[in-house]
Design a protein around this motif. Structure first.
Motif, short mmCIF file in Angstrom:
data_model
loop_
_atom_site.label_atom_id
_atom_site.label_comp_id
_atom_site.label_asym_id
_atom_site.label_seq_id
_atom_site.Cartn_x
_atom_site.Cartn_y
_atom_site.Cartn_z
N HIS A 211 0.84 -1.25 0.02
CA HIS A 211 0.11 0.13 -0.07
C HIS A 211 0.79 1.04 0.11
O HIS A 211 0.60 2.15 -0.68
CB HIS A 211 -1.16 -0.05 1.18
N LEU A 212 2.06 1.23 0.83
CA LEU A 212 2.92 2.31 0.73
C LEU A 212 3.69 2.65 -0.64
O LEU A 212 3.97 3.69 -0.79
CB LEU A 212 3.77 2.26 2.13
N PHE A 213 4.25 1.45 -1.15
CA PHE A 213 5.21 1.75 -2.11
C PHE A 213 4.98 1.00 -3.32
O PHE A 213 5.45 0.78 -4.26
CB PHE A 213 6.71 1.01 -1.63
N GLY A 214 3.56 0.59 -3.44
CA GLY A 214 3.28 0.10 -4.77
C GLY A 214 3.02 -1.41 -4.75
O GLY A 214 3.94 -2.08 -3.90
N ASN A 215 1.97 -1.88 -5.42
CA ASN A 215 1.88 -3.42 -5.34
C ASN A 215 2.87 -4.25 -5.97
O ASN A 215 3.27 -5.57 -5.44
CB ASN A 215 0.42 -3.90 -5.97
N ARG A 216 3.61 -3.68 -6.74
CA ARG A 216 4.81 -4.48 -7.44
C ARG A 216 5.82 -4.60 -6.34
O ARG A 216 6.59 -5.71 -6.54
CB ARG A 216 5.36 -3.79 -8.55
N MET A 217 5.88 -3.79 -5.18
CA MET A 217 6.88 -4.25 -4.25
C MET A 217 6.79 -5.66 -3.49
O MET A 217 7.71 -6.25 -3.26
CB MET A 217 6.77 -3.06 -3.28
N GLN A 218 5.41 -6.22 -3.58
CA GLN A 218 5.19 -7.37 -2.96
C GLN A 218 5.84 -8.59 -3.48
O GLN A 218 6.20 -9.39 -2.90
CB GLN A 218 3.79 -7.54 -2.67
N ASP A 219 5.91 -8.26 -4.85
CA ASP A 219 6.93 -9.33 -5.67
C ASP A 219 8.25 -9.45 -5.68
O ASP A 219 8.79 -10.47 -5.78
CB ASP A 219 6.43 -9.53 -7.25
N ARG A 220 8.69 -8.47 -4.94
CA ARG A 220 10.25 -8.22 -4.59
C ARG A 220 10.69 -8.52 -3.42
O ARG A 220 11.92 -8.58 -3.05
CB ARG A 220 10.75 -6.64 -5.07
N LEU A 221 9.82 -9.17 -2.48
CA LEU A 221 10.16 -9.14 -0.92
C LEU A 221 10.74 -10.74 -0.91
O LEU A 221 10.01 -11.61 -1.36
CB LEU A 221 9.16 -8.83 -0.16
N VAL A 222 11.53 -10.62 0.07
CA VAL A 222 12.05 -12.01 0.64
C VAL A 222 11.86 -12.10 2.02
O VAL A 222 12.57 -11.13 2.70
CB VAL A 222 13.43 -12.33 0.06
N PRO A 223 10.95 -12.81 2.76
CA PRO A 223 10.99 -13.16 3.94
C PRO A 223 11.99 -13.47 4.86
O PRO A 223 12.82 -14.28 4.36
CB PRO A 223 9.76 -14.01 4.32
N VAL A 224 12.29 -12.73 6.02
CA VAL A 224 13.41 -13.09 6.98
C VAL A 224 12.88 -13.52 8.23
O VAL A 224 11.83 -12.48 8.87
CB VAL A 224 14.16 -11.90 7.22
N GLU A 225 13.16 -14.64 8.78
CA GLU A 225 12.76 -15.07 10.25
C GLU A 225 13.71 -15.64 10.89
O GLU A 225 14.24 -16.64 10.53
CB GLU A 225 11.41 -15.96 9.91
N GLU A 226 14.05 -15.22 12.11
CA GLU A 226 15.08 -16.01 13.21
C GLU A 226 14.50 -15.67 14.43
O GLU A 226 14.31 -14.23 14.73
CB GLU A 226 16.50 -15.34 12.60
N ASP A 227 14.56 -16.64 15.32
CA ASP A 227 14.26 -16.47 16.82
C ASP A 227 15.55 -17.04 17.57
O ASP A 227 15.51 -18.16 17.28
CB ASP A 227 12.74 -17.19 17.07
N THR A 228 15.90 -16.11 18.39
CA THR A 228 17.05 -16.64 19.25
C THR A 228 16.84 -16.14 20.43
O THR A 228 15.97 -15.17 20.82
CB THR A 228 18.38 -15.99 18.64
N GLN A 229 17.82 -16.68 21.36
CA GLN A 229 17.59 -15.84 23.03
C GLN A 229 18.00 -14.49 23.16
O GLN A 229 17.56 -13.94 23.98
CB GLN A 229 18.40 -16.82 23.98
N VAL A 230 18.79 -13.89 22.14
CA VAL A 230 19.08 -12.79 22.02
C VAL A 230 18.34 -11.76 21.40
O VAL A 230 18.02 -10.65 22.06
CB VAL A 230 20.47 -12.51 21.57
N VAL A 231 17.82 -11.97 20.20
CA VAL A 231 16.91 -11.21 19.39
C VAL A 231 16.14 -11.87 18.53
O VAL A 231 16.38 -12.91 18.03
CB VAL A 231 17.89 -10.16 18.59
N ARG A 232 15.02 -11.41 18.17
CA ARG A 232 13.96 -12.24 17.26
C ARG A 232 14.07 -11.08 16.03
O ARG A 232 13.70 -10.05 16.10
CB ARG A 232 12.68 -12.40 17.74
N VAL A 233 14.44 -11.74 14.78
CA VAL A 233 14.32 -10.96 13.58
C VAL A 233 13.25 -11.46 12.74
O VAL A 233 13.00 -12.39 12.40
CB VAL A 233 15.82 -11.29 12.88
N SER A 234 12.38 -10.44 12.24
CA SER A 234 11.53 -10.61 11.20
C SER A 234 11.29 -9.60 10.36
O SER A 234 12.04 -8.44 10.42
CB SER A 234 10.17 -10.93 12.01
N GLY A 235 10.62 -9.54 9.16
CA GLY A 235 10.39 -8.83 8.16
C GLY A 235 10.84 -9.41 6.75
O GLY A 235 10.63 -10.35 6.41
N PHE A 236 11.18 -8.39 5.83
CA PHE A 236 11.48 -8.50 4.62
C PHE A 236 12.76 -7.90 3.89
O PHE A 236 13.13 -6.94 4.53
CB PHE A 236 10.52 -8.15 3.67
#
Length: 616
Positions: A211-236
């Motif tokens: 919605h913010l950067f255009g619908n074409r942006m959704q096809d360019r995203l790679v999900p990132v997910e990692e959960d550790t005791q120090v930090v939890r990383v998520s996003g794209f």
């Protein structure tokens, strides 16, 4: 001796404190929207006029304030989240009313209208320059509406330092995007000068990015997910092929709060090592969740900088998480020693059904029979078929068809030219020979010795003076495109382009229709190939953002610099002898040959005397 130290008046102290928190209209937007989120609102409306200098209004449907809280919220040192000093190191919220409101009220005219859900009437409060003008009961919807008008009206020196409305609104837009990304579960709307720019429904992060950067942006995203005791990383993170020269789509959030961190940015670049084009940066929308007591967010008044307790571990985890995601989605090549490549199915065959091979046997075939005989094998139309290995030599017999057609056999071997520099032919053009060293430098002899030229900086100087000449002539050469190019940019980049339309037109750019986040290009300067149009425009946006704070340079000069940076021959490009010679002639035809447009040395010389000293 007279006493010199005295206490500052209350209003002066308030204005000094406001200067640390409120730097421009975007600072007001950040504080008011964060307060609305902590108030539990699920719908927030932002209204801006004149880039925020005339009006910044935030309306929410969250928990309102009682009359007493409303009056206390504009007082110094009033807060809703800190009771003791230790609370500074375990902050979970962004700040519910108070703190920033006192600073904003000290340097603007503020109107606050609020009503808690359980009350029948609300409170209407007016403040000007830190002084309470009136407070009264009023009929109001549930939630809070805060209007900030005429920012810095009582500090003319600070108001004079504000930029144009277009520039200030670009900063407001940046803050709006950061908060909207951090809270996709909240609906947002943005109005600027009576025009609605955004109407964002509550959704998930991926849809909010679209919605913010255009619908074409959704096809360019790679999900990132990692959960550790120090930090939890998520996003794209964005795919490497969509890396841009401008740094408009890089977002870090720590505990849902936007932060700037060159250290974490370096971790992302390290994860993309070997996948990016030169001078490009990838887009990313990364969220880090850590225990509040393990970070310090109070090292900067605006809380956009952060300090981790164990930053090296966070760096390593973030880099590894991104590398793992790029490898998992087949973007970064990986080595898997447990898999057999012979058993891997190509993509084009994965959806096909298996076909059982058929076997046919010619039981009457006699390999020793003459071709054409009853026991010899023949083709579909009765033509004899060559036998086994004999097909390799068919037609090569002496006097055969291939020989009669002039077929020749040649044996190739490595040629040796005996030159000192392999692959470099010593060509003399006009009495001057040139060589390319490390694909970056051009070496050419002169009367006094040798001249070493940086090809990238030399080409920048040549292009810079050519563009300046084109601008000063007032008659740019533009080439019309057979098919218009449609380029897509983010809202912030579109704001930059709006300010660059006139100087870009003077350079030879021609624009067509503009629809939302897309812009049509119908003409380009003669020196820009169509294939590089998007890269050049992206480079112009990035260059303008880098030079935004510079003074003392005309718009034409800045445009010429940015175009020369975008179009110059990159280091590592192989140049043949005629191209090297042409670049040398063009450089020494310039008015300035020693330094590039960015004040870098273009060439240096090595005299005969220096050569003799090195050889003794």
């Amino acid at each position: 001796m007279a006493d010199r130290i005295q206490l500052l008046p209350e209003h002066v102290a308030n204005q000094i404190a406001a200067g640390e928190v409120v730097q421009r209209p975007a600072s007001v937007v950040k504080e008011l929207m964060e307060n609305a989120i902590d108030a539990g609102a699920d719908q927030i409306q932002l209204v801006v006029r004149d880039g925020g200098k005339a009006l910044v209004q935030v309306v929410d449907n969250g928990a309102g304030m009682s009359p007493a809280d409303a009056r206390l919220s504009i007082q110094r040192h009033a807060t809703s989240k800190i009771r003791e000093a230790e609370d500074l190191f375990r902050i979970h919220t962004k700040g519910f009313r108070g703190e920033a409101l006192a600073s904003i009220a000290a340097i603007a005219r503020l109107e606050l209208q609020t009503r808690p859900g359980e009350a029948d009437l609300g409170t209407h409060l007016k403040v000007s320059g830190g002084k309470e003008l009136s407070v009264e009961e009023t009929v109001a919807p549930k939630g809070t509406s805060i209007s900030v008008k005429n920012l810095f009206f009582n500090i003319p020196a600070r108001r004079n330092f504000l930029k144009s409305p277009r520039v200030e609104f670009r900063h407001v837009l940046d803050e709006f995007q950061r908060i909207a990304l951090a809270h996709p579960e909240v609906g947002f709307s943005l109005h600027h000068d009576e025009a609605e720019l955004y109407q964002l429904p509550a959704s998930n992060l991926r849809k909010r990015i679209g919605h913010l950067f255009g619908n074409r942006m959704q096809d360019r995203l790679v999900p990132v997910e990692e959960d550790t005791q120090v930090v939890r990383v998520s996003g794209f993170v964005c795919k490497p092929e969509f890396a841009r020269k401008s740094r408009g789509e890089q977002f870090f959030f720590v505990n849902s709060r936007f932060v700037k961190s060159s250290y974490l940015h370096h971790a992302v670049l390290n994860a993309f090592e070997g996948l990016l084009r030169p001078e490009t940066v990838p887009g990313y929308f990364l969220f880090l969740e850590v225990p509040p007591e393990s970070i310090d967010i109070n090292i900067h008044p605006t809380k956009t900088e952060i300090k981790f307790e164990d930053e090296k571990t966070v760096y390593a985890i973030l880099r590894s998480a991104i590398k793992h995601s790029l490898g998992q989605f087949s973007i970064r090549p990986v080595l898997d020693f447990d898999s057999d490549p012979n058993l891997q199915t190509p993509y084009s065959f994965r959806e096909r059904d298996a076909v059982t091979p058929g076997v046919t046997v010619d039981r009457d075939f006699n390999p020793f029979a003459e071709p054409g005989s009853p026991s010899g094998r023949t083709g579909p139309v009765g033509k004899p078929v060559a036998r086994g290995w004999e097909v390799l030599y068919e037609g090569l017999q002496e006097g055969g068809p291939a020989a009669r057609e002039g077929l020749e056999w040649t044996v190739e071997s490595d040629a040796r030219d005996g030159t000192l520099f392999p692959g470099e032919a010593l060509q003399d053009l006009g009495g001057i020979a040139s060589f390319q060293i490390d694909r970056k430098y051009i070496l050419t002899p002169v009367k006094s010795g040798l001249l070493l030229i940086d090809q990238h900086r030399a080409h920048q100087r040549v292009l810079y003076e050519q563009f300046l000449k084109s601008l000063s002539s007032g008659q740019p050469v533009s080439q019309a495109l057979l098919f218009p190019l449609r380029l897509e940019f983010g809202p912030g980049e579109m704001q930059v382009l709006e300010g660059l339309r006139e100087p870009m037109a003077a350079m030879g750019f021609r624009f067509g229709k503009q629809e939302g986040k897309s812009l049509e290009v119908v003409g380009l300067p003669a020196m820009i190939p169509e294939s590089e149009a998007e890269s050049v425009v992206d480079g112009l946006i990035a260059g303008w953002q880098r030079q935004e704070g510079e003074i003392g340079f005309s718009t034409a000069d800045r445009m010429a610099k940015m175009l020369s940076r975008a179009l110059a021959i990159p280091p590592g490009k192989v140049l043949d002898a005629p191209s090297r010679q042409a670049l040398i002639h063009d450089l020494f035809a310039c008015t300035e040959t020693r330094r590039s447009p960015f004040d870098k040395i273009i060439h240096t010389s090595l005299t005969v005397e220096e050569l003799e000293k090195k050889l003794h």
